[in-house]
Design a protein around this motif. Sequence first.
Motif, PDB file in Angstrom:
ATOM      1  N   SER A  47     -71.692  87.265 -70.682  1.00  0.00           N
ATOM      2  CA  SER A  47     -71.161  87.028 -69.346  1.00  0.00           C
ATOM      3  C   SER A  47     -70.672  85.596 -69.208  1.00  0.00           C
ATOM      4  O   SER A  47     -71.405  84.648 -69.494  1.00  0.00           O
ATOM      5  CB  SER A  47     -72.246  87.291 -68.298  1.00  0.00           C
ATOM      6  OG  SER A  47     -71.727  87.081 -67.013  1.00  0.00           O
ATOM      7  N   SER A  48     -69.430  85.448 -68.755  1.00  0.00           N
ATOM      8  CA  SER A  48     -68.896  84.108 -68.529  1.00  0.00           C
ATOM      9  C   SER A  48     -68.808  83.781 -67.045  1.00  0.00           C
ATOM     10  O   SER A  48     -68.790  82.610 -66.674  1.00  0.00           O
ATOM     11  CB  SER A  48     -67.517  83.964 -69.174  1.00  0.00           C
ATOM     12  OG  SER A  48     -66.624  84.918 -68.629  1.00  0.00           O
ATOM     13  N   GLY A  49     -68.787  84.778 -66.178  1.00  0.00           N
ATOM     14  CA  GLY A  49     -68.709  84.526 -64.739  1.00  0.00           C
ATOM     15  C   GLY A  49     -70.071  84.384 -64.093  1.00  0.00           C
ATOM     16  O   GLY A  49     -70.289  83.503 -63.257  1.00  0.00           O
ATOM     17  N   THR A  50     -71.012  85.220 -64.469  1.00  0.00           N
ATOM     18  CA  THR A  50     -72.336  85.202 -63.856  1.00  0.00           C
ATOM     19  C   THR A  50     -73.005  83.832 -63.963  1.00  0.00           C
ATOM     20  O   THR A  50     -73.632  83.389 -62.992  1.00  0.00           O
ATOM     21  CB  THR A  50     -73.237  86.310 -64.449  1.00  0.00           C
ATOM     22  OG1 THR A  50     -72.540  87.557 -64.359  1.00  0.00           O
ATOM     23  CG2 THR A  50     -74.541  86.420 -63.697  1.00  0.00           C
ATOM     24  N   PRO A  51     -72.875  83.116 -65.087  1.00  0.00           N
ATOM     25  CA  PRO A  51     -73.478  81.782 -65.138  1.00  0.00           C
ATOM     26  C   PRO A  51     -72.949  80.839 -64.059  1.00  0.00           C
ATOM     27  O   PRO A  51     -73.685  79.989 -63.563  1.00  0.00           O
ATOM     28  CB  PRO A  51     -73.113  81.276 -66.535  1.00  0.00           C
ATOM     29  CG  PRO A  51     -72.950  82.511 -67.341  1.00  0.00           C
ATOM     30  CD  PRO A  51     -72.348  83.510 -66.396  1.00  0.00           C
ATOM     31  N   GLN A  52     -71.695  80.995 -63.672  1.00  0.00           N
ATOM     32  CA  GLN A  52     -71.142  80.160 -62.599  1.00  0.00           C
ATOM     33  C   GLN A  52     -71.895  80.418 -61.291  1.00  0.00           C
ATOM     34  O   GLN A  52     -72.218  79.490 -60.554  1.00  0.00           O
ATOM     35  CB  GLN A  52     -69.655  80.429 -62.418  1.00  0.00           C
ATOM     36  CG  GLN A  52     -68.817  80.020 -63.602  1.00  0.00           C
ATOM     37  CD  GLN A  52     -67.381  80.519 -63.483  1.00  0.00           C
ATOM     38  OE1 GLN A  52     -66.967  81.069 -62.454  1.00  0.00           O
ATOM     39  NE2 GLN A  52     -66.610  80.328 -64.537  1.00  0.00           N
ATOM     40  N   GLY A  53     -72.163  81.691 -61.007  1.00  0.00           N
ATOM     41  CA  GLY A  53     -72.936  82.028 -59.818  1.00  0.00           C
ATOM     42  C   GLY A  53     -74.362  81.518 -59.914  1.00  0.00           C
ATOM     43  O   GLY A  53     -74.928  81.040 -58.935  1.00  0.00           O
ATOM     44  N   PHE A  54     -74.946  81.607 -61.104  1.00  0.00           N
ATOM     45  CA  PHE A  54     -76.303  81.108 -61.316  1.00  0.00           C
ATOM     46  C   PHE A  54     -76.362  79.606 -61.059  1.00  0.00           C
ATOM     47  O   PHE A  54     -77.241  79.116 -60.338  1.00  0.00           O
ATOM     48  CB  PHE A  54     -76.755  81.425 -62.745  1.00  0.00           C
ATOM     49  CG  PHE A  54     -78.148  80.982 -63.046  1.00  0.00           C
ATOM     50  CD1 PHE A  54     -79.239  81.739 -62.653  1.00  0.00           C
ATOM     51  CD2 PHE A  54     -78.381  79.798 -63.730  1.00  0.00           C
ATOM     52  CE1 PHE A  54     -80.536  81.331 -62.929  1.00  0.00           C
ATOM     53  CE2 PHE A  54     -79.660  79.381 -64.011  1.00  0.00           C
ATOM     54  CZ  PHE A  54     -80.741  80.151 -63.604  1.00  0.00           C
ATOM     55  N   ASN A  55     -75.425  78.861 -61.638  1.00  0.00           N
ATOM     56  CA  ASN A  55     -75.402  77.410 -61.446  1.00  0.00           C
ATOM     57  C   ASN A  55     -75.166  77.045 -59.983  1.00  0.00           C
ATOM     58  O   ASN A  55     -75.753  76.080 -59.479  1.00  0.00           O
ATOM     59  CB  ASN A  55     -74.351  76.774 -62.351  1.00  0.00           C
ATOM     60  CG  ASN A  55     -74.712  76.880 -63.820  1.00  0.00           C
ATOM     61  OD1 ASN A  55     -75.879  76.926 -64.192  1.00  0.00           O
ATOM     62  ND2 ASN A  55     -73.695  76.947 -64.670  1.00  0.00           N
ATOM     63  N   ALA A  56     -74.326  77.810 -59.286  1.00  0.00           N
ATOM     64  CA  ALA A  56     -74.095  77.558 -57.859  1.00  0.00           C
ATOM     65  C   ALA A  56     -75.386  77.780 -57.063  1.00  0.00           C
ATOM     66  O   ALA A  56     -75.715  77.003 -56.164  1.00  0.00           O
ATOM     67  CB  ALA A  56     -72.982  78.462 -57.338  1.00  0.00           C
ATOM     68  N   ALA A  57     -76.124  78.835 -57.408  1.00  0.00           N
ATOM     69  CA  ALA A  57     -77.400  79.097 -56.732  1.00  0.00           C
ATOM     70  C   ALA A  57     -78.396  77.977 -57.018  1.00  0.00           C
ATOM     71  O   ALA A  57     -79.145  77.557 -56.117  1.00  0.00           O
ATOM     72  CB  ALA A  57     -77.966  80.447 -57.172  1.00  0.00           C
ATOM     73  N   LEU A  58     -78.410  77.462 -58.241  1.00  0.00           N
ATOM     74  CA  LEU A  58     -79.319  76.357 -58.565  1.00  0.00           C
ATOM     75  C   LEU A  58     -79.012  75.116 -57.737  1.00  0.00           C
ATOM     76  O   LEU A  58     -79.929  74.403 -57.325  1.00  0.00           O
ATOM     77  CB  LEU A  58     -79.258  76.010 -60.052  1.00  0.00           C
ATOM     78  CG  LEU A  58     -79.967  76.939 -61.010  1.00  0.00           C
ATOM     79  CD1 LEU A  58     -79.955  76.356 -62.420  1.00  0.00           C
ATOM     80  CD2 LEU A  58     -81.388  77.244 -60.590  1.00  0.00           C
ATOM     81  N   GLU A  59     -77.738  74.870 -57.474  1.00  0.00           N
ATOM     82  CA  GLU A  59     -77.383  73.715 -56.627  1.00  0.00           C
ATOM     83  C   GLU A  59     -77.946  73.897 -55.219  1.00  0.00           C
ATOM     84  O   GLU A  59     -78.451  72.944 -54.620  1.00  0.00           O
ATOM     85  CB  GLU A  59     -75.865  73.502 -56.593  1.00  0.00           C
ATOM     86  CG  GLU A  59     -75.312  72.988 -57.910  1.00  0.00           C
ATOM     87  CD  GLU A  59     -75.964  71.689 -58.389  1.00  0.00           C
ATOM     88  OE1 GLU A  59     -76.112  70.755 -57.570  1.00  0.00           O
ATOM     89  OE2 GLU A  59     -76.333  71.615 -59.576  1.00  0.00           O
TER      90      GLU A  59
END
Length: 132
Positions: A112-124
């Motif tokens: 997955s290349s998109g899901t990590p972007q959502g994960f990182n956004a949630a971490l912020e």
Amino acid sequence: MAASAALSSCASPAGQLTANEVPDQATDTPASPGGPDYVDGQYSAEGQYGGLPSSIGVTVTLAADIVTDVSVTPHATDPTSLDLQKRFAAAVPSVVVGRDLDEINVDRLAGSSGTPQGFNAALERIKAQANR
């Protein structure tokens, strides 16, 4: 930190850590004057990503700025996207548990290349919630 970080079992030069070593928090991580940067506890946030907004739910448990537990809740309805989110959710704990919250930046993981972007956004968002 990318999920594809170099995890080698080869001997490391003096002072460098191998994948199986855990840094001594007192000497390897600069301490903030008041102790940890984040309040211990469990935090949850949604992470949006992609051109057509997709999202995942992320729950993180922190102790002394270290992620001790993480879970990802897939929200996709498209079967392909849902499969990618589920695979990401299964793989992410091995990448982030035991790490300092400020050092986590997940890159492509479990196909997955998109899901990590959502994960990182949630971490912020979680960092903002847990900030002292």
